[in-house]
Design a protein around this motif. Structure first.
Motif, PDB file in Angstrom:
ATOM      1  N   TRP A  31       0.836  -1.206   0.000  1.00 35.36           N
ATOM      2  CA  TRP A  31       0.000   0.000   0.000  1.00 35.36           C
ATOM      3  C   TRP A  31       0.866   1.249   0.000  1.00 35.36           C
ATOM      4  O   TRP A  31       0.606   2.199  -0.739  1.00 35.36           O
ATOM      5  CB  TRP A  31      -0.912  -0.023   1.226  1.00 35.36           C
ATOM      6  N   LEU A  32       1.921   1.267   0.831  1.00 36.00           N
ATOM      7  CA  LEU A  32       2.801   2.436   0.888  1.00 36.00           C
ATOM      8  C   LEU A  32       3.507   2.653  -0.450  1.00 36.00           C
ATOM      9  O   LEU A  32       3.605   3.794  -0.929  1.00 36.00           O
ATOM     10  CB  LEU A  32       3.834   2.256   2.001  1.00 36.00           C
ATOM     11  N   ARG A  35       1.066   4.210  -2.846  1.00 39.49           N
ATOM     12  CA  ARG A  35       0.812   5.608  -2.538  1.00 39.49           C
ATOM     13  C   ARG A  35       1.977   6.490  -2.980  1.00 39.49           C
ATOM     14  O   ARG A  35       1.783   7.619  -3.426  1.00 39.49           O
ATOM     15  CB  ARG A  35       0.565   5.794  -1.037  1.00 39.49           C
ATOM     16  N   ARG A  36       3.208   5.984  -2.866  1.00 41.03           N
ATOM     17  CA  ARG A  36       4.364   6.753  -3.316  1.00 41.03           C
ATOM     18  C   ARG A  36       4.287   7.046  -4.807  1.00 41.03           C
ATOM     19  O   ARG A  36       4.743   8.095  -5.264  1.00 41.03           O
ATOM     20  CB  ARG A  36       5.653   5.979  -3.005  1.00 41.03           C
ATOM     21  N   GLN A  38       1.337   7.204  -6.475  1.00 36.93           N
ATOM     22  CA  GLN A  38       0.106   7.924  -6.778  1.00 36.93           C
ATOM     23  C   GLN A  38       0.123   9.379  -6.305  1.00 36.93           C
ATOM     24  O   GLN A  38      -0.510  10.235  -6.917  1.00 36.93           O
ATOM     25  CB  GLN A  38      -1.078   7.201  -6.118  1.00 36.93           C
ATOM     26  N   VAL A  39       0.837   9.639  -5.205  1.00 43.51           N
ATOM     27  CA  VAL A  39       0.800  10.966  -4.598  1.00 43.51           C
ATOM     28  C   VAL A  39       1.789  11.894  -5.298  1.00 43.51           C
ATOM     29  O   VAL A  39       2.987  11.595  -5.353  1.00 43.51           O
ATOM     30  CB  VAL A  39       1.138  10.893  -3.094  1.00 43.51           C
ATOM     31  N   ALA A 120       0.682   7.912   6.452  1.00 41.69           N
ATOM     32  CA  ALA A 120       1.731   8.026   5.440  1.00 41.69           C
ATOM     33  C   ALA A 120       1.986   9.510   5.234  1.00 41.69           C
ATOM     34  O   ALA A 120       1.174  10.221   4.636  1.00 41.69           O
ATOM     35  CB  ALA A 120       1.295   7.361   4.139  1.00 41.69           C
ATOM     36  N   LEU A 130       7.241   9.408   1.205  1.00 47.29           N
ATOM     37  CA  LEU A 130       6.225   8.928   2.130  1.00 47.29           C
ATOM     38  C   LEU A 130       6.801   7.861   3.044  1.00 47.29           C
ATOM     39  O   LEU A 130       7.415   6.893   2.582  1.00 47.29           O
ATOM     40  CB  LEU A 130       5.037   8.338   1.370  1.00 47.29           C
ATOM     41  N   GLU A 201      -8.640   6.457   4.237  1.00 43.73           N
ATOM     42  CA  GLU A 201      -7.968   5.284   3.683  1.00 43.73           C
ATOM     43  C   GLU A 201      -6.842   5.671   2.729  1.00 43.73           C
ATOM     44  O   GLU A 201      -6.016   4.830   2.373  1.00 43.73           O
ATOM     45  CB  GLU A 201      -8.974   4.382   2.970  1.00 43.73           C
ATOM     46  N   GLU A 202      -6.795   6.932   2.318  1.00 48.28           N
ATOM     47  CA  GLU A 202      -5.718   7.392   1.445  1.00 48.28           C
ATOM     48  C   GLU A 202      -4.495   7.849   2.240  1.00 48.28           C
ATOM     49  O   GLU A 202      -3.429   8.080   1.668  1.00 48.28           O
ATOM     50  CB  GLU A 202      -6.209   8.535   0.559  1.00 48.28           C
ATOM     51  N   VAL A 203      -4.653   7.988   3.558  1.00 54.15           N
ATOM     52  CA  VAL A 203      -3.565   8.519   4.389  1.00 54.15           C
ATOM     53  C   VAL A 203      -3.203   7.575   5.527  1.00 54.15           C
ATOM     54  O   VAL A 203      -2.026   7.446   5.878  1.00 54.15           O
ATOM     55  CB  VAL A 203      -3.947   9.905   4.967  1.00 54.15           C
ATOM     56  N   ARG A 205      -3.405   3.933   8.000  1.00 50.42           N
ATOM     57  CA  ARG A 205      -3.555   2.480   8.059  1.00 50.42           C
ATOM     58  C   ARG A 205      -3.388   2.018   9.502  1.00 50.42           C
ATOM     59  O   ARG A 205      -2.522   2.524  10.216  1.00 50.42           O
ATOM     60  CB  ARG A 205      -2.512   1.780   7.175  1.00 50.42           C
TER      61      ARG A 205
END
Length: 233
Positions: A31-32, A35-36, A38-39, A120, A130, A201-203, A205
């Motif tokens: 997940w991390l 996100r790295r 996607q962000v 994150a 992140l 859920e985007e930030v 966990r």
């Protein structure tokens, strides 16, 4: 003594949780990594003279034009023989009026045992940008909403209530080789009912202590403040 009782209580809950809590952290790591990608976040080093919003005084000290955040001053050190590698030195050092809060929020469920809420968080100096950080990682200025600052999520949990148990709170010195007499307040906050928390859920966990320990063995996944907050357990 009341604080010790809260720590002993959580230690007992962690021992009970160990039998059935999640051990595998691979889903959290995946997940991390996602996100790295996607962000949108980027950082690059630039000359100090090009930094917008910061000024250098006639004496050389550097500060933000608003007076917020931190400053950079010089410090002259004199050391007793043998205490440090040399007897004295000069260096730049970060100064700040007051520190901040580093807090982990915990919960316990029948299916997952004890878990801690990680966020994150992106910081420009991080490898990978992140990293998993405490639930609340903020200055007191932001927590109080001063000068138009946005209050961090879960700031309402910093005071005890029927739903919030403060397991411990203690001031820990920021790294003294870089920061001038700055302390952060480390806290573990345990909530009886976490359903009312604004968890994104985007930030955020939830992770068990076993999963956090597993991720600590990996490079640049868990930020250093998570380690210091969990250390008393």
């Amino acid at each position: 003594m009341a604080e010790h009782a809260h720590i002993d209580w959580l230690r007992e809950r962690l021992r009970a949780s160990l039998a059935h809590e999640a051990k595998d952290a691979s889903e959290l790591i995946s997940w991390l990594e996602a996100r790295r990608k996607q962000v949108p976040f980027s950082a690059e080093l630039i000359p100090l003279r090009e930094v917008a919003g910061w000024r250098q005084a006639d004496n050389g000290n550097i500060s933000h034009t608003t007076g917020q955040f931190f400053g950079i001053q010089g410090v002259r050190v004199k050391s007793a023989p043998g205490l440090r590698e040399i007897a004295g030195w000069d260096q730049p050092i970060f100064t700040q009026a007051e520190g901040g809060v580093l807090a982990l929020i915990g919960r316990e469920t029948s299916g997952h045992g004890v878990e801690f809420l990680l966020q994150a968080k992106a910081d420009p100096g991080n490898v990978g940008y992140l990293q998993f950080c405490p639930s609340i990682q903020s200055t007191w200025e932001n927590i109080r909403g001063l000068k138009g600052a946005r209050r961090p999520s879960f700031a309402e949990c910093l005071e005890p209530s029927e739903n919030v148990r403060i397991v411990y709170r203690a001031k820990h010195n920021e790294e003294g080789s870089r920061f001038w007499q700055k302390s952060n307040e480390n806290m573990i906050l345990f909530v009886r009912d976490a359903t009312g928390l604004a968890v994104s859920e985007e930030v955020h966990r939830w992770a068990s202590l076993s999963q956090i320990k597993a991720m600590m063995l990996l490079d640049n996944v868990v930020g250093p403040y998570v380690r210091t907050v969990l250390a008393p357990l």
